[in-house]
Scaffold this active site. Structure first.
Site, PDB file in Angstrom:
ATOM      1  N   GLU A 421       0.816  -1.207   0.000  1.00  0.00           N
ATOM      2  CA  GLU A 421       0.000   0.000   0.000  1.00  0.00           C
ATOM      3  C   GLU A 421       0.860   1.272   0.000  1.00  0.00           C
ATOM      4  O   GLU A 421       0.499   2.262  -0.619  1.00  0.00           O
ATOM      5  CB  GLU A 421      -0.931  -0.036   1.223  1.00  0.00           C
ATOM      6  CG  GLU A 421      -1.760   1.202   1.478  1.00  0.00           C
ATOM      7  CD  GLU A 421      -2.866   1.426   0.456  1.00  0.00           C
ATOM      8  OE1 GLU A 421      -3.010   0.630  -0.492  1.00  0.00           O
ATOM      9  OE2 GLU A 421      -3.593   2.429   0.612  1.00  0.00           O
ATOM     10  N   THR A 552     -11.479   7.895 -13.400  1.00  0.00           N
ATOM     11  CA  THR A 552     -10.559   7.503 -12.333  1.00  0.00           C
ATOM     12  C   THR A 552     -11.051   6.252 -11.610  1.00  0.00           C
ATOM     13  O   THR A 552     -10.298   5.634 -10.858  1.00  0.00           O
ATOM     14  CB  THR A 552     -10.322   8.671 -11.349  1.00  0.00           C
ATOM     15  OG1 THR A 552      -9.216   8.345 -10.507  1.00  0.00           O
ATOM     16  CG2 THR A 552     -11.551   8.956 -10.504  1.00  0.00           C
TER      17      THR A 552
END
Ligand SMILES: *[C@@H]1O[C@H](CO)[C@@H](O)[C@H](O)[C@H]1NC(C)=O
Ligand SMILES: *[C@@H]1O[C@H](CO)[C@@H](O)[C@H](O)[C@H]1NC(C)=O
Ligand SMILES: *[C@@H]1O[C@H](CO)[C@@H](O)[C@H](O)[C@H]1NC(C)=O
Ligand SMILES: *[C@@H]1O[C@H](CO)[C@@H](O)[C@H](O)[C@H]1NC(C)=O
Ligand SMILES: *[C@@H]1O[C@H](CO)[C@@H](O)[C@H](O)[C@H]1NC(C)=O
Ligand SMILES: *[C@@H]1O[C@H](CO)[C@@H](O)[C@H](O)[C@H]1NC(C)=O
Length: 561
Positions: A421, A552
């Protein structure tokens, strides 16, 4: 002698010619006055995709595409059995979760993936739910206009576009559904309208669907002193402020109602036409005060919270090449991409057992160079490749490819084959002094072995790396991008698959059997990660970048004149 003009027939011809000329002037000047692209013209866009796919290389890799479709089917049917109508399934226990206002985020967000994959049975369940079961009048909790626009509104207008383009043509799905979906999109957009009514037109970060009022986040306090107020007024980051123009432009095109496009244009205008000094041209200082439009922080980057504003500049230009503002959007994107290249790119140092160097993207905050990067920021390589190709700026394609190799290293180095992440690296000599250093033996081991250390070891099923691989493949035609995508898919299949779907990984460096998952699976797994993987192995004409612009959240919109 009788004048020719007095002949009635001739007078009639002159009159007709006059009428035609006047009509021509009216029509063409009308087009000048309304360059917004409301016409429903089927339009083959610019040549974005690799020129030579026609030689057969662009054909589907049928076997791999099918494996990815199977993962989508597995995800769908587990959700259908266990959590239908809730926002998400809990993929480990089979429970349900609703953090997106309870309208069935999974159903709406994955619907465009079903359409591109041709999963008609699954899609017809979803379309039925969208039309008959969702009530946008009421919401579980406060509504976040940013998330709601990109996940829900974006999917609904994209589905309508996919009907109009004939991509959804299955007889299983009845014709009238196109109108039902659009009606829901309009309903949602009207409920979101209060998000745009702040004094400056910049967006409120929440809307209360009971009172139909927008509200900002509470005053920001200092992290080290919660008694002390840092920003009194509501603030907003560039991504939240500037990621609704694509969705709303399409809704304006589909309905003829100009207010959607007008409001979202006004919402990002303070960024696009920034009247504050930019030390780095094109790069916005954030966060921004919603009531005064002035920057109150000095964070500069293309990472989380700022990312999709930059992403949408070039995509807004692609979606409507003849809009009067398109040259502005293009120039702003070019400036921001050049500043990214000059100011934010950082090359890693070779380390004990990892001698290869990689290019990563740092962040900047009030004079400090933050040498950490989120998985989210791995969208940027694809965006640079897309914009660089479109604007014929090959050095930006090269930059995107180098950054994509960096993202790949974060996948290829870990034991699971999946990237974390968030990660940090030691910048090579000549790059700004880093803020972060490895803190303990584990981080020292990681940086020695992988060339980076993990700042957050989870994998949340995010798409950005495979999204950039999709752009890399479709635009350069280099086989390695398909190979890397296949490696990533196999790793995710192996490590994230659970009894009820695919789950977040606690730690991408852990490959043991025990308690490796977090019971969570966000809708972007089906909306984006699986979609981009599938499109990488589908025939390159499916969802072609010469015709479609992906939002997006991975929802495709048709390019128009
Ligand atoms: C495409 O193919 C043509 C003819 O074979 C070749 O000349 C050209 O260089 C190729 N273009 C690319 C970008 O590979
Ligand atoms: C959804 O979750 C709640 C709370 O965990 C539970 O009470 C409910 O039964 C679940 N619904 C379904 C259909 O499983
Ligand atoms: C919306 O506003 C009403 C009236 O102020 C309030 O009672 C309600 O709790 C608010 N809704 C949410 C989800 O906060
Ligand atoms: C739907 O469209 C696809 C692709 O354009 C085409 O191959 C297929 O035959 C069409 N099906 C129907 C029922 O029109
Ligand atoms: C657009 O903004 C105006 C002005 O704030 C507001 O009154 C209107 O409801 C908004 N409409 C939409 C569709 O967002
Ligand atoms: C480098 O790798 C070798 C072989 O895997 C290992 O024995 C050695 O301890 C490693 N060195 C460092 C500094 O991590």
């Amino acid at each position: 002698m009788v004048s020719l003009y007095n002949k009635p027939v001739f007078r009639f011809q002159v009159f007709c010619a006059f009428v035609i000329i006047v009509l021509y002037i009216i029509i063409t000047s009308n087009l000048e006055l309304h360059p917004i692209g409301l016409q429903q013209v089927q339009f083959r866009g610019p040549s974005i995709q690799f020129e030579n796919f026609t030689d057969g290389r662009g054909a589907a890799d049928v076997e791999k595409a099918k494996k990815i479709k199977d993962a989508m089917k597995y995800t769908f049917w587990k959700y259908k059995e266990q959590a239908w109508g809730y926002d998400d399934i809990k993929p480990v226990t089979g429970g349900n979760a609703s953090s997106r206002n309870g309208w069935g985020a999974f159903i709406v967000d994955t619907s465009t993936t079903m359409a591109l994959m041709g999963l008609w049975d699954e899609l017809s369940h979803e379309v039925n739910h969208i039309i008959t079961a969702i009530d946008f009048d009421t919401a579980d909790g406060l509504v976040d206009p940013f998330e709601t626009t990109i996940r829900y509104l974006g999917a609904l207008v994209s589905l309508t576009d996919l009907y109009e383009a004939g991509v959804i043509n299955s007889t299983k799905i009845i014709e009238r559904h196109r109108d039902g979906i659009l009606t829901q999109a309009v309903k949602l957009a009207q409920k979101l309208a209060p998000a745009y009514n702040a004094n400056t037109g910049m967006m409120w970060t929440r809307v209360n669907f009971t009172t139909n009022e927008g509200e900002g986040d509470p005053p920001t306090v200092y992290r080290w002193d919660p008694e002390k107020i840092q920003y009194k007024n509501p603030t907003i980051g560039p991504a939240r402020a500037g990621s609704s123009i694509l969705e709303n432009r399409v809704l304006t095109r589909l309905t003829g109602d100009i207010s959607y496009l007008a409001n979202s244009t006004r919402a990002w205008a303070p960024l696009v036409w920034n009247k504050y000094k930019e030390d780095w041209p094109g790069i916005i200082d954030g966060p921004i005060d919603t009531f005064t439009k002035s920057p109150v922080g000095h964070q500069r980057h293309w990472d989380a919270g700022h990312d999709s504003y930059y992403e949408y500049l070039i995509k807004a230009a692609l979606l409507a090449p003849h809009d009067k503002y398109t040259p502005v959007y293009e120039n702003r994107w070019i400036a921001a991409a050049e500043s990214l290249r000059k100011r934010l790119v950082s090359q890693s140092s070779p380390t004990a057992n990892h001698t290869k160097q990689h290019l990563y993207m740092s962040k900047w905050d009030s004079g400090y160079s933050l040498n950490e990067m989120s998985h989210l920021a791995c969208f940027a390589p694809g965006n640079l490749i897309l914009g660089g190709k479109y604007l014929k700026m090959p050095h930006l394609v090269t930059l995107g490819k180098a950054l994509l190799e960096g993202c790949r290293n974060t996948y290829a180095s870990t034991p699971s084959g999946i990237g974390p992440e968030k990660f940090s690296w030691i910048p090579h000599t000549g790059y700004p002094k880093p803020t972060f250093e490895p803190q303990n033996a584990l981080q020292k081991y990681e940086v020695d072995t992988y060339g980076f250390w993990l700042a957050d070891s989870r994998y949340l099923l995010r798409p950005e790396y495979v999204e950039s691989l999709f752009y890399g493949w479709r635009i350069t035609g280099e086989q390695r991008y398909r190979d890397w995508a296949w490696e990533a898919f196999q790793a995710i299949e192996k490590h994230c698959k659970t009894p009820y779907g695919y789950a977040t990984l606690k730690d991408v460096t852990e490959i043991g059997e025990n308690k490796r998952h977090i019971d969570q699976s966000e809708s972007f797994w089906g909306a984006e990660t699986l979609k981009y993987l599938y499109l990488t192995f589908a025939d390159t004409e499916v969802g072609s970048l010469d015709e479609w612009v992906y939002s997006t959240e991975g929802h495709p919109f048709r390019m128009t004149m």
